[in-house]
Design an enzyme around this catalytic site. Structure first.
Site, PDB file in Angstrom:
ATOM      1  N   ALA A   1      -4.839   0.334   7.032  1.00 46.59           N
ATOM      2  CA  ALA A   1      -4.495   0.380   5.048  1.00 46.59           C
ATOM      3  C   ALA A   1      -5.005   2.111   4.639  1.00 46.59           C
ATOM      4  O   ALA A   1      -4.022   2.941   3.842  1.00 46.59           O
ATOM      5  CB  ALA A   1      -5.090   0.019   4.120  1.00 46.59           C
TER       6      ALA A   1
ATOM      7  N   ASN B   1      -2.211   4.153   2.627  1.00 48.12           N
ATOM      8  CA  ASN B   1      -2.152   4.581   1.342  1.00 48.12           C
ATOM      9  C   ASN B   1      -1.780   6.679   1.280  1.00 48.12           C
ATOM     10  O   ASN B   1      -1.114   6.823   0.353  1.00 48.12           O
ATOM     11  CB  ASN B   1      -3.518   4.061   0.643  1.00 48.12           C
ATOM     12  CG  ASN B   1      -3.671   3.086   0.296  1.00 48.12           C
ATOM     13  OD1 ASN B   1      -3.282   2.708  -1.005  1.00 48.12           O
ATOM     14  ND2 ASN B   1      -3.776   1.562   0.663  1.00 48.12           N
TER      15      ASN B   1
ATOM     16  N   ASP C   1       2.382   0.727   7.966  1.00 48.03           N
ATOM     17  CA  ASP C   1       2.629  -0.264   8.653  1.00 48.03           C
ATOM     18  C   ASP C   1       3.437   0.001   9.874  1.00 48.03           C
ATOM     19  O   ASP C   1       4.204  -0.945  11.077  1.00 48.03           O
ATOM     20  CB  ASP C   1       2.292  -1.749   8.607  1.00 48.03           C
ATOM     21  CG  ASP C   1       0.452  -1.417   8.396  1.00 48.03           C
ATOM     22  OD1 ASP C   1      -0.079  -0.069   8.589  1.00 48.03           O
ATOM     23  OD2 ASP C   1       0.477  -2.888   8.273  1.00 48.03           O
TER      24      ASP C   1
ATOM     25  N   CYS D   1      -5.925  -6.968   3.031  1.00 47.57           N
ATOM     26  CA  CYS D   1      -7.559  -6.658   3.802  1.00 47.57           C
ATOM     27  C   CYS D   1      -8.952  -7.336   3.370  1.00 47.57           C
ATOM     28  O   CYS D   1      -9.470  -8.193   3.825  1.00 47.57           O
ATOM     29  CB  CYS D   1      -8.263  -5.250   3.640  1.00 47.57           C
ATOM     30  SG  CYS D   1      -6.795  -4.417   3.903  1.00 47.57           S
TER      31      CYS D   1
ATOM     32  N   GLU E   1      10.892  -5.818  -3.137  1.00 47.95           N
ATOM     33  CA  GLU E   1       9.971  -6.213  -2.336  1.00 47.95           C
ATOM     34  C   GLU E   1      10.517  -8.084  -2.104  1.00 47.95           C
ATOM     35  O   GLU E   1      10.477  -8.695  -3.246  1.00 47.95           O
ATOM     36  CB  GLU E   1       8.703  -6.127  -3.594  1.00 47.95           C
ATOM     37  CG  GLU E   1       7.414  -7.589  -2.443  1.00 47.95           C
ATOM     38  CD  GLU E   1       6.449  -7.115  -0.925  1.00 47.95           C
ATOM     39  OE1 GLU E   1       6.812  -6.079  -1.223  1.00 47.95           O
ATOM     40  OE2 GLU E   1       7.187  -7.765  -0.421  1.00 47.95           O
TER      41      GLU E   1
ATOM     42  N   TYR F   1     -32.777  12.028   4.929  1.00 47.34           N
ATOM     43  CA  TYR F   1     -33.851  11.021   6.459  1.00 47.34           C
ATOM     44  C   TYR F   1     -34.593  10.532   5.144  1.00 47.34           C
ATOM     45  O   TYR F   1     -35.250  11.493   3.862  1.00 47.34           O
ATOM     46  CB  TYR F   1     -34.957  11.556   7.118  1.00 47.34           C
ATOM     47  CG  TYR F   1     -36.320  10.967   7.375  1.00 47.34           C
ATOM     48  CD1 TYR F   1     -36.240  10.157   8.247  1.00 47.34           C
ATOM     49  CD2 TYR F   1     -37.304  11.672   6.840  1.00 47.34           C
ATOM     50  CE1 TYR F   1     -37.882   9.325   8.511  1.00 47.34           C
ATOM     51  CE2 TYR F   1     -38.410  10.897   7.416  1.00 47.34           C
ATOM     52  CZ  TYR F   1     -39.188   9.331   7.403  1.00 47.34           C
ATOM     53  OH  TYR F   1     -39.640   9.072   8.123  1.00 47.34           O
TER      54      TYR F   1
ATOM     55  N   ALA G   1       1.420  -1.130   0.015  1.00 40.66           N
ATOM     56  CA  ALA G   1       0.111  -0.123  -0.067  1.00 40.66           C
ATOM     57  C   ALA G   1       1.388   0.999   0.190  1.00 40.66           C
ATOM     58  O   ALA G   1       1.151   2.168  -1.230  1.00 40.66           O
ATOM     59  CB  ALA G   1      -0.873   0.148   1.405  1.00 40.66           C
TER      60      ALA G   1
END
Ligand SMILES: Cc1cc2nc3c(=O)[nH]c(=O)nc-3n(C[C@H](O)[C@H](O)[C@H](O)COP(=O)(O)OP(=O)(O)OC[C@H]3O[C@@H](n4cnc5c(N)ncnc54)[C@H](O)[C@@H]3O)c2cc1C
Length: 477
Positions: free
Chosen positions: A308, A312, A290, A42, A32, A433, A10
């Site tokens: 997330a 992001n 994170d 998620c 990575e 409403y 992310a």
């Protein structure tokens, strides 16, 4: 200007795209360590629960799409060390089984977090085949395969946070007998106050989850056959021992910042402290997601909120700043939600527990109401809690639980807190409403109107005094 990004999910890929689009002469290299980039964890509980079947649907954008944009994406490459003096990273290429160094002009740490494992008398992950985390795409596939292949009936989830609750639902969907063991006295203890989490607990128990709150796992005991198929058969806690055929650990995460040296300012849990542009205290190094903190919109302090949403957004801001812009992240409210079967729960801002910890002069109100008009089919209970400044009524936090879209009402409250609205303004906010959606005075209006200044008097949820009082004043819709 060469940018190296550690971690391609992310935060990392949000930044990579911004730098590639905005920088004058971009050269973006992503390392990575996993097998995919742009993966949305998620979705994992819903994948495990068979709400969808193709795990690649959790990948927002494939490696090839980023490479087409000019971003160099290196999968299976782990950054093992960072030299911030010489501006180099050491990279382990696990496919070629070799290390090399690379140089950067600027570095973004977007390495996310590791799932935590409880301290056990016997280390379990190395030993048993029926224990799982739910963090990576590989974790999801392994758990789902195990559930499909093995004749598992009794399963245990350790941890009652967002992932533990979602995981319990997934395992129920798979027809399993689910036990959930949570160390704290309440579910989602860091995010919700008891008035909201108790509704979730009641629903989980009613759905058949065997809930153990306030109970600490001490050991996982299994077969002693060390050769093959060693399996856990018993979960031992401080209160008992329970049979199990599968264990999922979901007790939280720890920032993945071990590859960084002591020159970095970190929180005690290892999260890199960053400013509202994602800058760390070390020159030319940014961090987001994170692995890092976010500024909190209400308290102004640096918080660890591994979501997330923040990953992001701060990832994008860091990318813009690294590309030369002066963007700033306004701050996080930790807005988040969870669903268990039909029940939804959501939260934003600070909890009552936070307010106590911070020594704030606050007040709370809890409203039990209905989500819509009495005569329209499908009416459900809804409960709202507000936390606000006892002097000037400024909203600081809110929580909500109910069915039929209750969770999304939290977005109104997040906007209200962001705009520093008072409970009084919330009481008169012109909310939607129509009989299928709300009452003439929506539950948020009611909560705002009931909230009064003065010394703290939390209304016990069970007494429902506010709802009754308000009902008398509600015109027919
Ligand atoms: C089951 C589950 C459900 C979730 N549900 C929600 C939700 O509903 N809403 C929400 O807001 N959040 C949710 N989250 C949290 C959300 O997934 C994370 O906040 C988000 O993924 C963080 O993104 P990130 O880029 O910071 O880190 P990560 O997604 O953890 O990505 C970091 C990447 O860095 C790589 N990496 C780590 N160390 C290195 C290294 N040394 N070298 C190279 N690469 C490295 C990792 O392999 C990983 O791919 C959920 C998480 C899980 C696990």
């Amino acid at each position: 200007m060469k940018t190296i990004i550690i971690g391609g999910t992310a935060a990392g890929m949000s930044a990579a795209v911004k730098i590639q689009k905005m920088a004058r002469d971009p050269q973006v290299v992503v390392y990575e360590k996993g097998e995919v980039v742009s993966f949305g964890a998620c979705g994992l509980p819903y994948y495990v629960g068979d709400q969808f079947h193709d795990s690649r649907q959790m990948i927002a954008r494939e490696q090839a799409a980023f490479e087409k944009m000019g971003i160099a994406v290196n999968l299976f490459h782990e950054v093992t060390a960072v030299d911030t003096v010489n501006k180099t990273v050491t990279v382990w290429d696990s496919q070629q089984a070799q290390s090399f160094t690379d140089t950067y002009d600027q570095l973004l740490v977007a390495s996310g977090a590791y799932p935590l494992t409880p301290r056990l008398e016997t280390p379990a992950f190395e030993r048993y085949e029926n224990i799982f985390h739910l963090k990576t795409i590989g974790d999801g596939r392994a758990l789902k395969t195990y559930l499909r292949v093995e004749e598992v009936q009794e399963v245990t989830v350790i941890g009652g946070g967002f992932i533990g609750v979602e995981c319990a639902e997934a395992l129920l969907h798979q027809g399993k007998k689910v036990r959930l063991i949570q160390l704290d006295e309440h579910l989602l203890n860091d995010s919700f106050d008891p008035e909201i989490s108790e509704v979730l607990a009641e629903n989980m128990q009613a759905a058949g989850v065997n809930l153990h709150l306030g109970e600490g796992v001490q050991d996982l005991c299994g077969s002693t056959d060390e050769e093959t198929n060693a399996r856990i058969h018993t979960v031992v806690t401080d209160k008992g021992a329970y049979p199990t055929e599968l264990v999922v650990i979901a007790i939280g995460v720890r920032p993945a910042t071990d590859m960084l040296g002591p020159e970095f300012a970190k929180l005690p849990n290892g999260a890199l402290v960053v400013d509202d542009q994602g800058r760390t205290n070390v020159a030319a190094v940014w961090a987001a997601g994170d692995c890092a903190t976010v500024p909190h919109l209400v308290t102004g302090d640096d918080r660890y909120i591994p979501l997330a949403t923040g990953a992001n957004k701060l990832g994008r801001i860091a990318g813009e700043v690294m590309a030369g812009a002066d963007s700033r992240y306004p701050g996080s409210l930790g807005t988040a939600g969870v669903k268990f079967m039909a029940l939804e729960a959501a939260r934003t801002g600070i909890t009552e527990a936070d307010a106590v910890k911070l020594g704030l002069g606050f007040k709370t109100v809890v409203i039990n109401d209905k989500n819509q008009t009495d005569y329209y089919p499908g009416q459900k209970d809804i409960r709202v809690k507000l936390i606000y400044d006892e002097q000037d009524l400024t909203l600081w936090g809110a929580q909500i639980t109910g069915e039929n879209g209750a969770a999304l009402r939290i977005d109104t409250l997040a906007a209200a807190i962001t705009m520093k609205m008072t409970t009084k303004q919330l009481g008169m906010l012109d909310l939607l409403y129509a009989p299928p959606f709300a009452r003439t005075w929506d539950v948020l209006n009611v909560a705002g109107n009931v909230a009064k200044p003065g010394p703290k008097t939390t209304l016990p949820a069970a007494e429902k005094p506010a709802t009754q009082a308000e009902k008398a004043a509600i015109p027919a819709g």
